[in-house]
Scaffold this active site. Structure first.
Site, PDB file in Angstrom:
ATOM      1  N   HIS A 183      55.791-131.075  78.327  1.00  0.00           N
ATOM      2  CA  HIS A 183      54.566-131.593  77.713  1.00  0.00           C
ATOM      3  C   HIS A 183      54.720-133.080  77.412  1.00  0.00           C
ATOM      4  O   HIS A 183      55.848-133.578  77.294  1.00  0.00           O
ATOM      5  CB  HIS A 183      54.292-130.881  76.379  1.00  0.00           C
ATOM      6  CG  HIS A 183      53.872-129.455  76.516  1.00  0.00           C
ATOM      7  ND1 HIS A 183      54.484-128.432  75.806  1.00  0.00           N
ATOM      8  CD2 HIS A 183      52.893-128.872  77.252  1.00  0.00           C
ATOM      9  CE1 HIS A 183      53.897-127.285  76.100  1.00  0.00           C
ATOM     10  NE2 HIS A 183      52.935-127.525  76.978  1.00  0.00           N
TER      11      HIS A 183
ATOM     12  N   CYS B  93      56.067-128.826  68.057  1.00  0.00           N
ATOM     13  CA  CYS B  93      55.521-127.588  68.640  1.00  0.00           C
ATOM     14  C   CYS B  93      55.275-126.499  67.607  1.00  0.00           C
ATOM     15  O   CYS B  93      54.443-125.617  67.819  1.00  0.00           O
ATOM     16  CB  CYS B  93      56.488-127.004  69.663  1.00  0.00           C
ATOM     17  SG  CYS B  93      57.030-128.078  70.970  1.00  0.00           S
TER      18      CYS B  93
END
Length: 258
Positions: free
Chosen positions: A163, A248
């Protein structure tokens, strides 16, 4: 005043089966992971954050990485449509939690895909990573949702990590930080500061110059201390085995109306 609300989700029984893309699989200790998660959540609370647990999604190994389920801008929650199909059942419970906190809710629709971990907000600039989990249609829909609210959306390539926020995050002054071997093009960011460790590129802004970051990046923590910040270190080693980082494990809601 900014709100300090955070969504979190407890690791489920299938955590060790979580997806890995850019690293080799290593054994995960679920009991240790739960203790690390509890410490992470307690650190948020100790620094003034109110935490809300999103309902479990125990059939989804990666559900603890709740940031991927939605993106906040102002008081709008944009529900993700994860690029990995098995992760899509994680989203409905995140919708419920956002609605319960009074968020306006929008959503990414097919054929768009978007993971929350691909979105980095720096002031009113919203960087979106175009990579393995987020596609161009997902970026288009995010732009349509957030630009009317005052966002400036900038798409950036992501090819070396899972990501965008696996590669870069930002300090309170807006400087983007990253570990250079994992950043596709640092020149895309107006101010870029290289850090000496991969996990040193990941910070959560706790407020008041405090930076929540992984304990595995002591040189980066020293760098941030020299810049006048206060690193707050947590051990998230079991989640790092699954390409996770400190960002996250929560969704921060900073702009909710009281």
């Amino acid at each position: 005043m900014p709100s300090q609300q955070a969504l979190v989700r407890r690791p489920g029984p299938r955590l060790a089966e979580g997806l890995v893309t850019h690293i080799d699989r290593r054994p995960v200790d679920p009991a240790l992971a739960l203790r690390q998660w509890e410490t992470y959540v307690q650190v948020l609370r100790d620094h003034g954050w109110q935490t809300t647990e999103v309902a479990p999604a125990d059939d989804c190994p990666d559900a603890v990485f709740v940031e991927d389920t939605l993106v906040m801008f102002r008081n709008v929650a944009l529900l993700a449509r994860p690029g990995a199909g098995p992760r899509r059942p994680e989203v409905p419970a995140a919708r419920g939690a956002a609605e319960a906190l009074g968020c306006s809710v929008n959503e990414i629709r097919a054929p768009g895909t978007l993971d929350g971990g691909d979105v980095l907000k720096v002031g009113d600039t919203v960087y979106v990573g175009r990579g393995g989990r987020t596609n161009g249609e997902g970026i288009r829909q995010l732009r349509a949702a957030f630009e009317p609210l005052g966002a400036r959306v900038v798409a950036v390539p992501v090819s070396r990590v899972l990501h965008l926020k696996s590669a870069v995050t930002a300090l309170p002054d807006g400087t983007v930080i990253g570990y250079p071997p994992l950043v596709d093009d640092p020149a895309l960011f107006p101010r870029f500061l290289p850090v000496p460790e991969e996990s040193g590129a990941h910070v959560v802004l706790l407020g008041g110059g405090r930076l929540l970051m992984a304990a595995g990046a002591p040189k980066s923590a020293e760098l941030f201390t020299d810049l006048g910040y206060q690193p707050v270190l947590v051990d998230i080693g079991e989640f790092e085995k699954l390409e996770g980082c400190v960002t996250c494990l929560s969704v921060r809601l900073r702009e909710l109306s009281a």
